[in-house]
Design an enzyme around this catalytic site. Structure first.
Site, PDB file in Angstrom:
ATOM      1  N   LYS A 128       1.070  -1.092   0.093  1.00  0.00           N
ATOM      2  CA  LYS A 128       0.228   0.235   0.408  1.00  0.00           C
ATOM      3  C   LYS A 128       0.242   1.145   0.128  1.00  0.00           C
ATOM      4  CE  LYS A 128      -3.945  -2.018   2.092  1.00  0.00           C
ATOM      5  NZ  LYS A 128      -4.369  -2.588   3.201  1.00  0.00           N
ATOM      6  N   LYS A 211      -3.179 -10.176  -9.893  1.00  0.00           N
ATOM      7  CA  LYS A 211      -4.023  -9.908  -8.789  1.00  0.00           C
ATOM      8  C   LYS A 211      -5.124  -9.576  -8.958  1.00  0.00           C
ATOM      9  CE  LYS A 211      -4.919  -9.186  -4.405  1.00  0.00           C
ATOM     10  NZ  LYS A 211      -4.878  -8.266  -3.137  1.00  0.00           N
ATOM     11  N   LYS A 214      -8.996  -4.156  -6.234  1.00  0.00           N
ATOM     12  CA  LYS A 214      -9.291  -2.408  -6.809  1.00  0.00           C
ATOM     13  C   LYS A 214      -8.381  -1.421  -7.392  1.00  0.00           C
ATOM     14  CE  LYS A 214     -11.869  -3.431  -3.179  1.00  0.00           C
ATOM     15  NZ  LYS A 214     -12.605  -4.294  -1.624  1.00  0.00           N
TER      16      LYS A 214
HETATM   17  P1  TYM Z   1     -10.355  -7.619   1.626  1.00  0.00           P
HETATM   18  O1  TYM Z   1     -12.075  -6.095   1.801  1.00  0.00           O
HETATM   19  O2  TYM Z   1      -9.563  -6.280   0.259  1.00  0.00           O
HETATM   20  O3  TYM Z   1     -10.622  -8.583   0.578  1.00  0.00           O
HETATM   21  C1  TYM Z   1     -12.051  -9.454   1.000  1.00  0.00           C
HETATM   22  C2  TYM Z   1     -11.504 -11.278   0.423  1.00  0.00           C
HETATM   23  O4  TYM Z   1     -11.436 -11.053  -0.875  1.00  0.00           O
HETATM   24  C3  TYM Z   1     -10.174 -12.371  -0.687  1.00  0.00           C
HETATM   25  N1  TYM Z   1      -9.570 -11.143  -1.943  1.00  0.00           N
HETATM   26  C4  TYM Z   1      -9.445 -12.040  -2.732  1.00  0.00           C
HETATM   27  N2  TYM Z   1      -9.256 -13.467  -3.014  1.00  0.00           N
HETATM   28  C5  TYM Z   1      -8.441 -14.130  -4.417  1.00  0.00           C
HETATM   29  N3  TYM Z   1      -8.300 -13.564  -5.396  1.00  0.00           N
HETATM   30  C6  TYM Z   1      -8.318 -11.847  -5.818  1.00  0.00           C
HETATM   31  N4  TYM Z   1      -7.464 -11.938  -6.241  1.00  0.00           N
HETATM   32  C7  TYM Z   1      -8.589 -11.300  -4.069  1.00  0.00           C
HETATM   33  N5  TYM Z   1      -9.088  -9.935  -3.883  1.00  0.00           N
HETATM   34  C8  TYM Z   1      -9.924  -9.897  -2.755  1.00  0.00           C
HETATM   35  C9  TYM Z   1      -9.040 -11.117   0.409  1.00  0.00           C
HETATM   36  O5  TYM Z   1      -8.392 -12.667   0.585  1.00  0.00           O
HETATM   37  C10 TYM Z   1     -10.182 -11.252   1.327  1.00  0.00           C
HETATM   38  O6  TYM Z   1     -10.044 -12.912   2.329  1.00  0.00           O
HETATM   39  N6  TYM Z   1      -7.978  -8.099   5.710  1.00  0.00           N
HETATM   40  C11 TYM Z   1      -9.403  -8.188   4.899  1.00  0.00           C
HETATM   41  C12 TYM Z   1     -10.348  -7.524   5.990  1.00  0.00           C
HETATM   42  C13 TYM Z   1     -10.910  -8.534   7.220  1.00  0.00           C
HETATM   43  C14 TYM Z   1     -10.327  -9.822   7.552  1.00  0.00           C
HETATM   44  C15 TYM Z   1     -10.682  -9.810   9.201  1.00  0.00           C
HETATM   45  C16 TYM Z   1     -10.626 -10.725   6.992  1.00  0.00           C
HETATM   46  C17 TYM Z   1     -10.788  -7.662   8.949  1.00  0.00           C
HETATM   47  N7  TYM Z   1     -10.477  -8.686   9.108  1.00  0.00           N
HETATM   48  C18 TYM Z   1     -11.136 -10.942   9.733  1.00  0.00           C
HETATM   49  C19 TYM Z   1     -10.542 -11.945   7.836  1.00  0.00           C
HETATM   50  C20 TYM Z   1     -11.159 -12.220   8.815  1.00  0.00           C
HETATM   51  C21 TYM Z   1      -9.235  -7.466   3.479  1.00  0.00           C
HETATM   52  O7  TYM Z   1      -8.176  -7.566   3.213  1.00  0.00           O
HETATM   53  O8  TYM Z   1      -9.819  -7.639   3.223  1.00  0.00           O
END
Ligand code: TYM
Length: 345
Positions: A128, A211, A214
């Protein structure tokens, strides 16, 4: 017969009796098919089998999003998406992270167990910063809040995409460190959670083959449709092998996306067409477009209906939050007790 894969290929984990599933999604923009296949699909598959807590992590979104209207809108979007895709509120809990403010209290307690140097090495943090985001303290401490999210519900299984592996590793370290520091050896407070990452969808590629994310602007939105969806699918990057020539499906991004939607027989049929030649990337893109429309068509309609009923969505979130908070408060009582934080009420 449908050619679409709608069930989990991997068996669900053992020790079902003691499994508590937890996961979160950021309301930082429109959900995309990477979110769905990497995580949300597993959330839905598991939510009727185990106690499950799924939260919309709006505190986390604040690390990068400072726009009131966008945050509110994205939050409703994520909730409506879960409901449209099949989340059943009578089976599990879906709620707002900020309806359980105790997670920030637990995060504070955890901060005292985590070296800053460890946070500075976070892959997601560094990525980031490299993208030009402000290295604010929230961004640095993001994984600690995530650990609190998971551990405050006694989470033992965390379905996520592969990009979250390091965060779950950090959560495990924090749980171990907390247990070791504050609990008797034979009575640890926190279970050590396991990530649940399905190999075949661990990293869903975007339109450019990187990957899907967004922040890379290479997504296919969960509810994209019509011309906009078609334009995106047609813009998927491929090599320039001519239509007549044989192609290697395993090297192609369109095929990688097709494997998300098609069952094994359909995948093999299309792979054979690639290898035989005379099947162009345009054909593959058309097939993919049809699959996306079939797979998400009904959910799209439900999604639009739900978005027109924000009060209904908020009611579901409220109820989920009450249940989540009750569980979190119970945990926090024990956390306060073992750490020596006196409570006078
Ligand atoms: P976020 O919102 O960025 O992503 C949500 C979920 O989508 C998965 N993901 C993907 N999986 C496969 N290929 C991709 N291209 C891809 N892009 C996104 C992410 O791995 C995620 O599972 N840090 C977490 C949010 C969070 C969380 C938590 C998750 C906060 N607290 C507690 C689990 C448990 C996140 O970045 O979400």
């Amino acid at each position: 017969m449908s050619t679409l894969a709608t069930t989990l290929e991997s068996p669900t984990p053992e020790s079902a009796a003691t499994t508590t599933v937890v996961s979160g999604v950021q309301p930082s923009g429109e959900l995309h098919i990477g979110n769905y296949f990497g995580a949300i699909r597993q959330h839905l598959a598991l939510h009727s089998q185990h106690p499950a807590y799924y939260f919309i992590v709006n505190y986390h979104a604040l690390t990068t999003l400072h726009d009131r209207e966008a945050l509110r809108q994205n939050t409703l979007h994520v909730a409506a998406a879960y409901l449209a895709l099949g989340f059943d509120p009578s089976k599990a809990h879906l709620f707002l992270q900020s309806d359980v403010p105790e997670v920030t209290e637990l995060a504070w307690i955890f901060y005292n167990l985590v070296p800053v140097s460890r946070l500075e090495l976070g892959v997601s943090y560094k990525e980031k910063i490299d993208r030009g985001l402000t290295p604010n303290a929230g961004l640095l401490n993001y994984p600690v809040l995530q650990a609190a999210d998971i551990l405050i519900y006694g989470g033992s299984l965390v379905p996520v995409g592969a990009d979250q592996r390091q965060h779950i590793e950090m959560t495990r370290d924090i749980a171990q460190r907390f247990n070791h520091t504050f609990c008797p050896e034979d009575d640890p407070l926190f279970p050590i959670p396991e990530p649940y990452i399905l190999d075949n969808v661990a990293i869903v590629p975007g339109l450019d083959g990187k990957k899907m994310s967004k922040s890379y602007g290479n997504t296919i939105g969960l509810f994209d449709e019509g011309k906009a969806l078609k334009k995106k699918v047609m813009s998927i990057v491929t090599d320039s092998t001519p239509l007549e020539a044989p192609k290697d499906p395993d090297e192609d991004n369109v095929f990688a996306l097709i494997t998300l939607f098609a069952d094994k027989a359909k995948q093999e049929e299309i792979a054979a067409a690639y290898r035989a030649g005379g099947y162009g990337y345009g054909h593959a893109k058309k097939a993919l477009l049809g699959m996306i429309n079939t797979y998400f068509g009904d959910a799209r309609e439900r999604y639009h209906d739900l978005m027109a009923r924000p009060d209904y969505i908020l009611d579901i979130l409220r109820e989920g939050g009450e249940n989540g908070r009750a569980q979190a408060q119970q945990f926090m009582e024990r956390v306060r007790e073992v750490t020596g934080l006196l409570t006078t009420y």
